[in-house]
Structures are given as C-alpha cells and as structure tokens.
Design an enzyme around this catalytic site. Structure first.
Site, mmCIF file in Angstrom:
data_model
loop_
_atom_site.group_PDB
_atom_site.id
_atom_site.type_symbol
_atom_site.label_atom_id
_atom_site.label_comp_id
_atom_site.label_asym_id
_atom_site.label_seq_id
_atom_site.Cartn_x
_atom_site.Cartn_y
_atom_site.Cartn_z
ATOM 1 N N CYS A 32 -66.227 72.649 4.933
ATOM 2 C CA CYS A 32 -66.466 73.625 3.868
ATOM 3 C C CYS A 32 -67.950 73.657 3.494
ATOM 4 C CB CYS A 32 -65.561 73.335 2.676
ATOM 5 S SG CYS A 32 -65.413 74.727 1.525
ATOM 6 N N HIS B 191 -60.475 73.387 5.668
ATOM 7 C CA HIS B 191 -60.234 71.998 5.273
ATOM 8 C C HIS B 191 -59.181 71.362 6.186
ATOM 9 C CE1 HIS B 191 -62.453 71.828 1.386
ATOM 10 N NE2 HIS B 191 -62.275 73.133 1.425
ATOM 11 N N GLU C 145 -58.451 68.349 6.601
ATOM 12 C CA GLU C 145 -57.822 67.150 6.019
ATOM 13 C C GLU C 145 -56.452 67.443 5.425
ATOM 14 O OE1 GLU C 145 -60.561 68.660 2.598
ATOM 15 O OE2 GLU C 145 -60.467 68.724 4.784
#
Length: 545
Positions: free
Chosen positions: A379, A515, A517
């Site tokens: 990001c 993102h 994750e």
C-alpha cells in the site's frame, strides 16, 4: 436447517483472548465437517473501526466485500476456511445509526424508541442474518461483562436464547483464574464473581474457559463447577501457550467439541486436526532464522500491523525458518539515518496514512534498492518506493504524493479522482465505478505480466487481493518512470490502475498497492510472503559468503 449459536463473553479483565478461543473452537468444529462462522459484536460507538487510530484499536481488517472491521476477524479467517464479510462485525454505533435512520423515516410509527425493544431487536436481526446458512455460529461479544457499553448486546443474546431455545444456544464465558505466588495456588473467586455478574442479567453460562498462566488443577475446576452451576466437564482449562495454533488441540483434548456436539444433537465425525499438527511441527522445527525489519509509524502497538506480522510468520513456516521481526519507527530513520537498517535480511514497509515519517520510509526504500536488500512494500509501501524511484532514478526531483504535498511538481501518486493529463488538466474518474469515491475497498482482480517475478510466485495470470487506500499511481507520469527502469508487474482488471511494481535489476524488490496480508493463513501461507522470506534467507546466505 437449524442454526446453532454459541455466545462468547469475557469476564474479570479484558484481552483474555476471546477471539483466539472462539476461532480455535470454530476450527475444531469445522474439522468435524460442520459449516461454521464467527461474528464479532463491538460495544464502541464508532460506526466501524475505519477512522480509529491504529495505536488505540490495532489494525483495521478488510473483508472480501470491503468492510472495515475489527482485527479479530483476521484471527477468524486465519483459523477457519469461511470468509468473513460485513455481516460478521457490527458496532453499537452501527446499530444506533440504523435505528435512528428508521426513526427519522417513520418506520416505528411514532413509537417511543428505546434500548429495549428497538436496539435489542436490531442486534438480534443482525445476528440472525449473519448466521444464515451455517450449522454453528460463534458470536463474540466485545468488552467485559459489567461494562455499561455491553449491556444491550448481553440483553439481546439473553432474549435470543429464550426465543431460539436452549437446545440451539450455548453461553461460553472466558474468565481469568490468576495464580497467587504468595499463596502458591490459583484463585477461583474472580471467576465466581464474573459468573455472578452474568447471572444478574439473566445469563447462566454453559461452558467456562478458565484462562491462566498454567493448567488449572482438577480440584479447582471442580470447585468452579460447583459454585458456578456448570458441569465439571464444561469447565475448560486454557493455559498460556507459546503458539496460538496449539489451542485447537488443547481444547479438543478436554472434550469441548464433543460436549458442544452432544448439546446441539449434532451427528458428525471426530475432528481431524492433522493440518494444525503440521503447522505446529513446522513452527517448532525451523532450519534457520531471518531478521526482517518492518519500518512503520505505529510500532508502539504491534497489533496495528497484526496481519502483516502473522503473514511474515506464515512465510517463515513455508520456508522452515523462524522470522524475527524488528519494528523500526520511520521517524528514527529520518533522525538517525539508514545506518539503523544495517544487518537486516529484508525490509518491509506496510500501509499507513498521513505525512509523519514518510521521508524515513522513502529513505528506507532507497536503501533497500541501492543495497540489493529484499524489499516488500504494501500500500503506502508501494507508493514510497515509486516516489523514491521517481526522485532518484527517473530524474523527477521532489516527486511526491498529493496526500503529502498537494501542489507538488511531479504528483506520481494522487487521489483516484484527481489525475492530471499531459496538458495539466485534472482528469476525474467516474464515481460509479467499483473504486468507490475516495476509498478503494475490498477484493479486486489484478492481471499479472507474464515476465514478472510475481507471476512466478503466484503461478497464475490473474489474482484477487484486498484493497484499502485512497491514492493511486498517477498514470500520466508513469511512462517516464518506466523508461527509467521500473517495471509495472500487475494492473487492475480493467487495466487502468497500477497494482504491483518491481525493480528488475534487483534480487527481490516487489511492492503492491493491495494488502496481501489479509489473505495469508498458517495452513496455506501466501505467495508474496513465502517468496519474500525465501529471498531474505538467500540474501542472508549471500552476505555470509
């Protein structure tokens, strides 16, 4: 199909681990072949955590459908296969907002709008809606029993138990059983008082999860059962463990899933926890270790980067290495210089908002690029890598993002709606597209270039990842940056937006606007994090030669 509900509450102190306990129980029930989901009910008055400080609240977890939710939903997705959505998390603020909107529309036909029944009915409706289509729904009530904020939620679940029937509802209460070193024993009185507090509002717990730094002895569990009116087999000891992935096995070994299945009259096979046993084995038997520096601005609360930290650990599991994470304040890089980044095997810059510490992140990206250190930008971590490359390689002095310098000469990153064309005119994108005004949220497609590193890592030409950002790469200035050597490795499904960049003449330099994750799990890992940790190991070996 009848849906069964397990309501999870906490007592004595906060941060007992209700979310982990609920997720672990859900993992066991899922391993028995049941269709399970988990909901989180937050008592705070914010409509959602999207605008809350990460230092106060921790990270904002983004679901596939673009909801900004509590970080506990990240735990849920890491433990079970069911994907969370906006139906899995709501707050007091959201409930009051909905009720007040209905009142203004006249939906209540002039009635006096009250906590009971209007607020409690709204809570019940949302819980029932979130539970549709599942065999078992775990509903975690945020906060601690006794908090004034939690009362409407507790009243709502009390009513649900009556309306749905006790044969399809269970109350599971987490409580602290502290060890008193002076007395040399654990103390059960706080648990008794916590249950008494629950009883005063009409809830009799069916299961007690006793949190302690050690196993609660059988005689103390019998005492708790007697005084709290709970069957002895439903008093579960949950001691501190060195890995949260051991908790499903710990709960199963005490027969918690059997007790629940019998209570709900569910006929299902024994739980197969072999996948979790494999995770525990990988975690306990590493072949090496790496040190990865994470340069951010919210490092005083590691929970602000919870999913990133977990995803790095998952990357370690897939490479059989222990990942040591060094949290570095980006402002320290500004004041003390890049020397503090020495001896790292890799560098990661996570997402964030605001100008504070950004120049430190830009300096970090330059240090990683110039010194051939593996780099993963997420990001804002991609945006600072782009700004750094534009400034120092593409000859675009003072390149920046309009988030930080609105009238900069080279706005290489800008608001989705405010790109400048070659003539200097502001180009406005349609607000009707799925980019959603000023914030781009949720899962979206990305097309990968065939000759890119990420294409090798993912092993697929098209991927779906989750977004949470307002600013995008400015396409109007992209040609000059690409001509200087930066590679655009992935674009949005409509080919309009830059999603991934790479530095080709570098061992491993990848930065993404999304993102990754949020989709990493201990059982499956994630291609980017697995590749990043592998690159860190290889860098370590090169440095050792």
């Amino acid at each position: 199909m009848t849906t069964n509900y397990i309501f999870v509450t906490g007592g004595v102190v906060s941060s007992l681990g209700k979310g982990i306990a609920a997720a672990s129980l859900a993992a066991i029930l899922e391993a028995r072949g049941l269709n399970v989901t988990i909901m989180k009910l937050d008592p705070y008055i914010n409509v959602d955590p999207g605008t809350m400080s990460p230092i106060q609240h921790g990270e904002v977890f983004v679901t596939e459908d673009g909801a900004e939710t509590d970080l506990d939903l990240g735990h849920y997705e890491r433990f079970i296969r069911t994907k969370m959505s906006r139906r899995n998390n709501f707050t007091t603020g959201r409930i009051y907002s909905d009720v007040l909107r209905k009142e203004r529309r006249g939906d209540y036909l002039g009635a006096t709008v009250q906590v009971i029944p209007h607020i409690t009915n709204a809570i019940k409706e949302r819980v029932l809606e979130g539970g549709e289509g599942h065999d078992v729904v775990l509903v975690e009530i945020g906060g601690t029993v006794g908090d004034i904020e939690s009362l409407p939620f507790l009243e709502a679940i009390r009513q649900m138990a009556v309306e749905i029937g006790r044969e399809h509802t269970l109350f599971m209460h987490l409580t602290l059983v502290p060890y008193m070193a002076a007395a040399g024993e654990v103390k059960t009185k706080p648990t008794q008082h916590s249950v008494k507090e629950l009883l005063s509002i009409g809830i009799q717990p069916d299961i007690l999860i006793c949190r302690s730094d050690r196993a609660v002895p059988a005689n103390e569990r019998a005492k708790i059962a007697l005084f709290c009116n709970v069957p002895e087999k439903a008093v579960i000891s949950l001691k501190d463990v060195d890995s949260i992935y051991k908790i499903p096995g710990l709960l199963k070994s005490q027969g918690l899933d059997d007790y629940i299945c019998k209570r709900f009259s569910l006929n299902c096979p024994e739980a197969n926890l072999s996948e979790w046993e494999q995770v525990i084995y990988e975690e306990a038997n590493p072949a090496g270790e790496v040190t990865i520096g994470m340069v951010g601005k919210y490092i005083e609360l590691p929970d602000a980067y919870k999913s990133v930290i977990e995803a790095l650990k998952h990357g370690g599991l897939k490479n059989r290495v222990t990942v040591n994470i060094k949290l570095i304040d980006s402002q320290d890089v500004e004041t003390r210089g890049v020397e503090i980044l020495k001896d790292l095997d890799a560098i990661l810059i996570p997402g964030g908002f605001g100008y504070r510490g950004v120049e430190g992140k830009i300096a970090t990206a330059r240090y990683a690029r110039e010194n051939n250190i593996p780099y993963l930008g997420i990001c804002l971590g991609m945006q600072v890598a782009l700004i750094e490359f534009a400034r120092n390689v593409a000859g675009m002095d003072n390149a920046n993002s309009t988030e930080f310098v609105p009238d900069c000469k080279y706005p290489v990153v800008a608001l989705i709606t405010e790109w400048r064309d070659e003539d200097g005119n502001v180009e406005v994108r349609s607000e009707k597209s799925d980019l959603g005004g000023t914030m781009r949220l949720g899962a979206q497609q990305c097309q990968l270039n065939d000759d890119s590193l990420v294409r090798q890592l993912y092993g697929a030409p098209t991927i779906v990842e989750r977004h949470r950002h307002r600013y995008e790469v400015n396409n109007m200035l992209l040609k000059q940056i690409e001509a200087a050597g930066l590679r655009v490795a992935g674009r949005s499904g409509d080919d309009q937006l830059v999603e991934i960049i790479e530095v080709p003449n570098h061992p491993w330099f990848v930065a993404c606007q999304f993102h990754p994750e949020f989709t990493s799990t201990p059982r499956d890992g994630h291609p980017l994090f697995a590749g990043f940790v592998k690159a860190a190991s290889e860098h370590q070996k090169r440095q050792a030669k």
